[in-house]
Design a protein around this motif. Structure first.
Motif, short mmCIF file in Angstrom:
data_model
loop_
_atom_site.label_atom_id
_atom_site.label_comp_id
_atom_site.label_asym_id
_atom_site.label_seq_id
_atom_site.Cartn_x
_atom_site.Cartn_y
_atom_site.Cartn_z
N ASP A 131 23.91 25.25 54.07
CA ASP A 131 24.82 25.48 55.21
C ASP A 131 25.88 24.39 55.31
O ASP A 131 27.02 24.67 55.69
CB ASP A 131 24.03 25.57 56.52
CG ASP A 131 23.26 26.87 56.65
OD1 ASP A 131 23.57 27.82 55.89
OD2 ASP A 131 22.34 26.94 57.49
N GLU A 132 25.50 23.15 54.99
CA GLU A 132 26.46 22.05 55.04
C GLU A 132 27.51 22.20 53.95
O GLU A 132 28.70 21.95 54.15
CB GLU A 132 25.73 20.72 54.90
CG GLU A 132 26.57 19.49 55.22
CD GLU A 132 26.92 19.40 56.70
OE1 GLU A 132 27.94 20.01 57.08
OE2 GLU A 132 26.19 18.74 57.46
N LYS A 147 28.45 25.05 52.59
CA LYS A 147 29.32 26.16 53.02
C LYS A 147 30.36 25.66 54.01
O LYS A 147 31.54 26.03 53.93
CB LYS A 147 28.48 27.26 53.71
CG LYS A 147 27.60 28.06 52.80
CD LYS A 147 26.82 29.08 53.63
CE LYS A 147 25.62 29.61 52.88
NZ LYS A 147 24.79 30.50 53.71
N ARG A 148 29.93 24.82 54.95
CA ARG A 148 30.86 24.30 55.97
C ARG A 148 31.96 23.48 55.32
O ARG A 148 33.15 23.63 55.66
CB ARG A 148 30.07 23.45 56.97
CG ARG A 148 30.92 22.68 57.97
CD ARG A 148 30.06 21.92 58.97
NE ARG A 148 30.86 20.96 59.71
CZ ARG A 148 31.03 19.69 59.34
NH1 ARG A 148 30.46 19.23 58.22
NH2 ARG A 148 31.76 18.88 60.07
N ASP A 155 34.25 26.09 53.47
CA ASP A 155 34.96 27.06 54.32
C ASP A 155 36.06 26.42 55.15
O ASP A 155 37.11 27.02 55.38
CB ASP A 155 33.98 27.78 55.24
CG ASP A 155 33.10 28.77 54.50
OD1 ASP A 155 33.44 29.10 53.34
OD2 ASP A 155 32.08 29.21 55.06
N LYS A 156 35.83 25.20 55.60
CA LYS A 156 36.79 24.57 56.51
C LYS A 156 37.92 23.83 55.79
O LYS A 156 38.79 23.27 56.43
CB LYS A 156 36.06 23.62 57.47
CG LYS A 156 35.19 24.34 58.50
CD LYS A 156 34.49 23.35 59.41
CE LYS A 156 33.70 24.07 60.49
NZ LYS A 156 34.55 24.73 61.48
N VAL A 166 37.17 17.47 56.44
CA VAL A 166 35.87 17.75 57.08
C VAL A 166 34.86 16.71 56.62
O VAL A 166 34.80 16.37 55.43
CB VAL A 166 35.39 19.18 56.73
CG1 VAL A 166 34.06 19.46 57.42
CG2 VAL A 166 36.42 20.21 57.15
N GLN A 224 39.23 28.49 61.49
CA GLN A 224 38.15 27.55 61.17
C GLN A 224 37.52 26.94 62.41
O GLN A 224 36.54 26.20 62.30
CB GLN A 224 38.69 26.40 60.29
CG GLN A 224 39.52 26.82 59.11
CD GLN A 224 38.87 27.91 58.29
OE1 GLN A 224 37.68 27.86 58.01
NE2 GLN A 224 39.66 28.91 57.91
N ASP A 276 35.22 26.58 65.39
CA ASP A 276 33.95 27.16 65.81
C ASP A 276 33.83 27.29 67.33
O ASP A 276 33.20 28.21 67.83
CB ASP A 276 32.78 26.30 65.29
CG ASP A 276 32.69 26.32 63.77
OD1 ASP A 276 33.06 27.35 63.18
OD2 ASP A 276 32.23 25.32 63.20
N ASP A 282 33.24 20.70 66.75
CA ASP A 282 32.92 20.09 65.46
C ASP A 282 33.73 18.81 65.31
O ASP A 282 34.87 18.83 64.84
CB ASP A 282 33.23 21.07 64.32
CG ASP A 282 32.77 20.53 62.96
OD1 ASP A 282 32.39 19.36 62.88
OD2 ASP A 282 32.79 21.31 61.99
#
Length: 373
Positions: free
Chosen positions: A135-136, A138-139, A142-143, A186, A337, A339, A361
């Protein structure tokens, strides 16, 4: 070589590896996927474009070990069109230079090229290794990936810059991408083993393939890298990519520190309003004028060909009147992006870069360059 495998397992693995293969190749072997039946009861599929390779192992019933290469997209299309639950048999006929594929009453013969000619990306020594939760990862992708440059002349911007940097809260793992018009940065906690890693630029294609693969993973992703190569391992899939040989620019210089005019906006209504007024903007500029006054944001577009549009939004802002223009697509990319419900804009004036933060975030930061309108 002879093996039998369930159609769903073969299709899943082929889907992962065949997307690496370019549709047009000047080197015929690069249009093929290597199919290797191992005595241990595994089928290993490998695809590469010389810069990037994906390898996946899947369980299979192996009658005779061996390996060959077959056209990647053709094999994928055949397996995709077979009925659910089908048992697929692959058998190499070396004398005819073909792989025979049978599934129920279906049969086909695919031309092969020698496995000895299939190239391999030598990983070499990868001294820096760490793990990241899927998940990290992906973050981080994606961002930032929306801001990767597609301008080939500035090749060093054609990827995500992954590195460890010193920040206000100590050392952080950072992913950064920019195309000169917008920048995405990020942060995440530094994983154990990553502290001494060099800054590396992961190419755009590798980022895209990695994102597709990691979407199906819930566990940790193992990462190993050197100054020239990077390897990601998740389950039975291994992705190895060359890194971009270049120096990423000093992005900190373009992140303004003195922007003192703060605007807080409800993100979803804001994005919807920008999208509406931008409908009539010219395809080339996509320019939208932002006019800020106390408690209000006016969006306006004027197009010599299509007319004009405007919309008023209520925002949290107290300060002097500011007019600033942006490319609407860039604004929507950043808004996509966010959240949380609120996005925060830090503005200096109508001609300087704007810093955008996600209130949900703290590790995500974006910079947008204004445009003349």
């Amino acid at each position: 070589m002879k093996l039998t495998i369930e159609r769903a397992a073969l299709l899943r693995a082929l889907t992962h590896v065949q997307s690496v293969v370019e549709r047009r190749n000047t080197i015929p072997i690069l249009a093929n996927v290597q199919v290797e039946a191992e005595a241990s009861g595994r089928l290993r599929l490998t695809a590469t474009d010389l810069d990037l390779s994906v390898v996946e192992d899947v369980p299979a019933t192996v009658g005779q070990p061996g390996r060959t290469t077959v056209p990647a997209h053709t094999l994928h299309d055949i397996v995709r069109k077979l009925p659910d639950g089908a048992e697929v048999e692959l058998a190499l006929d070396a004398a005819k230079g073909q792989v025979k594929l049978t599934a129920g009453r279906y049969a086909s013969a695919l031309s092969v090229l020698p496995a000895e000619d299939f190239p391999e990306i030598a990983e070499g020594n990868l001294p820096f290794a760490f793990s990241l939760p899927a998940d990290e990862l992906k973050r981080l992708i994606d961002k930032t990936r929306f801001a990767i440059s597609t301008e080939e002349t500035r090749y060093y911007l054609n990827g995500i810059y992954l590195h460890v940097a010193e920040g206000p809260d100590g050392r952080r793992l950072r992913a950064v991408a920019t195309d000169g018009h917008r920048l995405a940065r990020v942060e995440a906690d530094v994983p154990e083993g990553a502290a001494g890693m060099p800054g590396v630029i992961v190419p755009r294609k590798a980022v895209g393939e990695l994102r597709k693969l990691v979407d199906e993973v819930d566990a940790e992703v193992s990462v190993a890298l050197s100054e020239t190569k990077i390897r990601f391992v998740f389950g039975d899939v291994v992705l190895v990519s060359k890194l971009i040989d270049g120096s990423f620019p000093d992005y900190e210089r373009v992140i303004p520190a003195g922007n003192d005019k703060m605007v807080r906006i409800d993100c979803k209504p804001f994005a919807a309003a920008v999208d509406r007024v931008a409908t009539i903007s010219s395809e080339k500029s996509r320019a939208v004028r932002f006019s800020l006054t106390d408690g209000r944001l006016d969006l306006a577009v004027t197009s010599p060909d299509n007319g004009s549009a405007s919309e008023e939004l209520t925002v949290d802002y107290e300060g002097q009147h500011i007019d600033i223009g942006f490319n609407s697509r860039y604004v929507l990319d950043v808004a996509g992006q966010i959240d949380g419900d609120l996005m925060e804009l830090a503005i200096a004036d109508g001609a300087s870069p704007v810093v955008i933060r996600d209130t949900a975030d703290a590790g995500a930061l974006y910079v947008l360059m204004p445009m003349r309108i």
